[in-house]
Design a protein around this motif. Structure first.
Motif, PDB file in Angstrom:
ATOM      1  N   LEU A  91       7.689  22.651 -10.593  1.00  0.00           N
ATOM      2  CA  LEU A  91       7.542  23.190 -11.951  1.00  0.00           C
ATOM      3  C   LEU A  91       6.536  24.335 -11.982  1.00  0.00           C
ATOM      4  CD1 LEU A  91       7.563  19.951 -14.119  1.00  0.00           C
ATOM      5  CD2 LEU A  91       9.258  21.785 -14.160  1.00  0.00           C
ATOM      6  N   LEU A  92       5.428  24.192 -11.273  1.00  0.00           N
ATOM      7  CA  LEU A  92       4.430  25.267 -11.236  1.00  0.00           C
ATOM      8  C   LEU A  92       5.013  26.522 -10.609  1.00  0.00           C
ATOM      9  CD1 LEU A  92       1.198  23.359 -10.169  1.00  0.00           C
ATOM     10  CD2 LEU A  92       1.729  24.331 -12.414  1.00  0.00           C
ATOM     11  N   ARG A  93       5.750  26.356  -9.529  1.00  0.00           N
ATOM     12  CA  ARG A  93       6.356  27.523  -8.871  1.00  0.00           C
ATOM     13  C   ARG A  93       7.361  28.199  -9.795  1.00  0.00           C
ATOM     14  NH1 ARG A  93      10.937  28.587  -6.086  1.00  0.00           N
ATOM     15  NH2 ARG A  93      10.793  30.223  -4.529  1.00  0.00           N
ATOM     16  N   ALA A  94       8.190  27.417 -10.431  1.00  0.00           N
ATOM     17  CA  ALA A  94       9.217  27.980 -11.307  1.00  0.00           C
ATOM     18  C   ALA A  94       8.593  28.674 -12.508  1.00  0.00           C
ATOM     19  CB  ALA A  94      10.172  26.881 -11.774  1.00  0.00           C
ATOM     20  N   ARG A  95       7.604  28.082 -13.102  1.00  0.00           N
ATOM     21  CA  ARG A  95       7.005  28.643 -14.319  1.00  0.00           C
ATOM     22  C   ARG A  95       6.125  29.839 -14.017  1.00  0.00           C
ATOM     23  NH1 ARG A  95      10.687  27.510 -17.412  1.00  0.00           N
ATOM     24  NH2 ARG A  95      11.279  25.367 -17.210  1.00  0.00           N
ATOM     25  N   ARG A  96       5.376  29.790 -12.929  1.00  0.00           N
ATOM     26  CA  ARG A  96       4.476  30.900 -12.617  1.00  0.00           C
ATOM     27  C   ARG A  96       5.214  32.106 -12.063  1.00  0.00           C
ATOM     28  NH1 ARG A  96      -0.751  27.611 -10.329  1.00  0.00           N
ATOM     29  NH2 ARG A  96      -1.399  26.851 -12.357  1.00  0.00           N
ATOM     30  N   THR A 127       0.836  -1.198   0.000  1.00  0.00           N
ATOM     31  CA  THR A 127       0.000   0.000   0.000  1.00  0.00           C
ATOM     32  C   THR A 127       0.871   1.248   0.000  1.00  0.00           C
ATOM     33  OG1 THR A 127      -1.711  -1.181   1.213  1.00  0.00           O
ATOM     34  CG2 THR A 127      -1.820   1.202   1.262  1.00  0.00           C
ATOM     35  N   ALA A 128       1.997   1.196   0.677  1.00  0.00           N
ATOM     36  CA  ALA A 128       2.871   2.364   0.800  1.00  0.00           C
ATOM     37  C   ALA A 128       3.680   2.639  -0.463  1.00  0.00           C
ATOM     38  CB  ALA A 128       3.812   2.176   1.984  1.00  0.00           C
ATOM     39  N   ILE A 129       4.034   1.614  -1.194  1.00  0.00           N
ATOM     40  CA  ILE A 129       4.936   1.787  -2.341  1.00  0.00           C
ATOM     41  C   ILE A 129       4.365   2.707  -3.424  1.00  0.00           C
ATOM     42  CG2 ILE A 129       6.072   0.565  -4.245  1.00  0.00           C
ATOM     43  CD1 ILE A 129       6.576  -1.726  -2.213  1.00  0.00           C
ATOM     44  N   PRO A 130       3.122   2.489  -3.911  1.00  0.00           N
ATOM     45  CA  PRO A 130       2.607   3.424  -4.935  1.00  0.00           C
ATOM     46  C   PRO A 130       2.509   4.859  -4.419  1.00  0.00           C
ATOM     47  CG  PRO A 130       1.280   1.428  -4.897  1.00  0.00           C
ATOM     48  CD  PRO A 130       2.196   1.378  -3.708  1.00  0.00           C
ATOM     49  N   SER A 131       2.164   4.997  -3.153  1.00  0.00           N
ATOM     50  CA  SER A 131       2.065   6.343  -2.585  1.00  0.00           C
ATOM     51  C   SER A 131       3.426   7.000  -2.475  1.00  0.00           C
ATOM     52  CB  SER A 131       1.407   6.273  -1.212  1.00  0.00           C
ATOM     53  OG  SER A 131       0.111   5.747  -1.342  1.00  0.00           O
ATOM     54  N   ALA A 132       4.427   6.203  -2.198  1.00  0.00           N
ATOM     55  CA  ALA A 132       5.785   6.743  -2.140  1.00  0.00           C
ATOM     56  C   ALA A 132       6.229   7.226  -3.515  1.00  0.00           C
ATOM     57  CB  ALA A 132       6.739   5.688  -1.598  1.00  0.00           C
ATOM     58  N   CYS A 133       5.628   6.721  -4.564  1.00  0.00           N
ATOM     59  CA  CYS A 133       5.903   7.219  -5.925  1.00  0.00           C
ATOM     60  C   CYS A 133       5.164   8.531  -6.188  1.00  0.00           C
ATOM     61  CB  CYS A 133       5.487   6.188  -6.971  1.00  0.00           C
ATOM     62  SG  CYS A 133       6.431   4.659  -6.909  1.00  0.00           S
ATOM     63  N   ASN A 134       3.955   8.644  -5.661  1.00  0.00           N
ATOM     64  CA  ASN A 134       3.148   9.853  -5.874  1.00  0.00           C
ATOM     65  C   ASN A 134       3.758  11.087  -5.223  1.00  0.00           C
ATOM     66  OD1 ASN A 134       1.040   9.489  -7.590  1.00  0.00           O
ATOM     67  ND2 ASN A 134      -0.516   9.299  -6.003  1.00  0.00           N
ATOM     68  N   ALA A 135       4.336  10.932  -4.055  1.00  0.00           N
ATOM     69  CA  ALA A 135       4.861  12.087  -3.326  1.00  0.00           C
ATOM     70  C   ALA A 135       5.940  12.826  -4.119  1.00  0.00           C
ATOM     71  CB  ALA A 135       5.367  11.674  -1.951  1.00  0.00           C
ATOM     72  N   PRO A 136       6.959  12.157  -4.661  1.00  0.00           N
ATOM     73  CA  PRO A 136       7.952  12.895  -5.454  1.00  0.00           C
ATOM     74  C   PRO A 136       7.368  13.488  -6.729  1.00  0.00           C
ATOM     75  CG  PRO A 136       8.738  10.666  -4.976  1.00  0.00           C
ATOM     76  CD  PRO A 136       7.356  10.777  -4.448  1.00  0.00           C
ATOM     77  N   LEU A 137       6.391  12.784  -7.334  1.00  0.00           N
ATOM     78  CA  LEU A 137       5.741  13.348  -8.528  1.00  0.00           C
ATOM     79  C   LEU A 137       5.017  14.643  -8.181  1.00  0.00           C
ATOM     80  CD1 LEU A 137       4.250  10.159 -10.251  1.00  0.00           C
ATOM     81  CD2 LEU A 137       6.127  11.588 -11.082  1.00  0.00           C
ATOM     82  N   ALA A 138       4.291  14.636  -7.071  1.00  0.00           N
ATOM     83  CA  ALA A 138       3.568  15.842  -6.649  1.00  0.00           C
ATOM     84  C   ALA A 138       4.541  16.971  -6.326  1.00  0.00           C
ATOM     85  CB  ALA A 138       2.688  15.528  -5.437  1.00  0.00           C
ATOM     86  N   LEU A 139       5.630  16.652  -5.651  1.00  0.00           N
ATOM     87  CA  LEU A 139       6.634  17.684  -5.366  1.00  0.00           C
ATOM     88  C   LEU A 139       7.224  18.242  -6.664  1.00  0.00           C
ATOM     89  CD1 LEU A 139       8.494  16.149  -2.298  1.00  0.00           C
ATOM     90  CD2 LEU A 139       7.111  18.240  -2.346  1.00  0.00           C
ATOM     91  N   GLY A 140       7.480  17.375  -7.624  1.00  0.00           N
ATOM     92  CA  GLY A 140       8.005  17.829  -8.913  1.00  0.00           C
ATOM     93  C   GLY A 140       7.046  18.757  -9.632  1.00  0.00           C
ATOM     94  N   VAL A 141       5.766  18.406  -9.624  1.00  0.00           N
ATOM     95  CA  VAL A 141       4.766  19.268 -10.263  1.00  0.00           C
ATOM     96  C   VAL A 141       4.694  20.613  -9.549  1.00  0.00           C
ATOM     97  CG1 VAL A 141       2.295  19.544 -10.718  1.00  0.00           C
ATOM     98  CG2 VAL A 141       3.415  17.385 -11.254  1.00  0.00           C
ATOM     99  N   LEU A 142       4.690  20.592  -8.227  1.00  0.00           N
ATOM    100  CA  LEU A 142       4.660  21.854  -7.476  1.00  0.00           C
ATOM    101  C   LEU A 142       5.890  22.709  -7.787  1.00  0.00           C
ATOM    102  CD1 LEU A 142       3.291  20.597  -4.052  1.00  0.00           C
ATOM    103  CD2 LEU A 142       2.208  22.293  -5.557  1.00  0.00           C
TER     104      LEU A 142
END
Length: 121
Positions: free
Chosen positions: A84-89, A67-82
């Motif tokens: 990119l949004l901060r840098a671009r905006r 259960t933890a493994i897929p979520s551990a993948c989501n966290a870095p993806l979400a941080l990466g998106v945040l």
């Protein structure tokens, strides 16, 4: 914990990951086009991050590591998106990024002329 309950946790965690992949992919694809990212919600990305951390914490706390493994993948993806949004905006773009955006915004006939001019040089 019964296998059925653990299966529900795994399914929920995997579905969370699968639901987020298209948004992360789109954000990466349009990372050099700030106007294309205007519909991406920072609050939504923070919620994805909180959700990922909660599922990962639950998985680790209950020893339901699948259960933890897929979520551990989501966290870095979400941080990466945040990030990119901060840098671009905030306008933190490199000179080459700005040139690529200007080139992409030109009319197709202008791009063709630019290409011919580069080929002749």
């Amino acid at each position: 914990m019964t296998a059925v309950v653990e299966a529900f946790g795994v399914i929920g965690s995997v579905v969370s990951l699968v639901m987020f992949i298209p948004q992360a992919t789109r954000t990466w694809r349009f990372r050099r086009q700030p106007e294309a990212l205007t519909g991406t919600s920072r609050i939504g990305m923070v919620l994805v991050l909180v959700n990922a951390l909660a599922w990962a914490g639950y998985g680790i706390g209950t020893a339901a590591y699948w259960t933890a493994i897929p979520s551990a993948c989501n966290a870095p993806l979400a941080l990466g998106v945040l990030w990119l949004l901060r840098a671009r905006r905030s306008g933190h773009t490199s000179q080459s990024d700005r040139q690529e955006v200007r080139h992409a915004q030109r009319q197709p006939d202008q791009r063709a002329e630019d290409g011919r001019a580069l080929g002749e040089a």
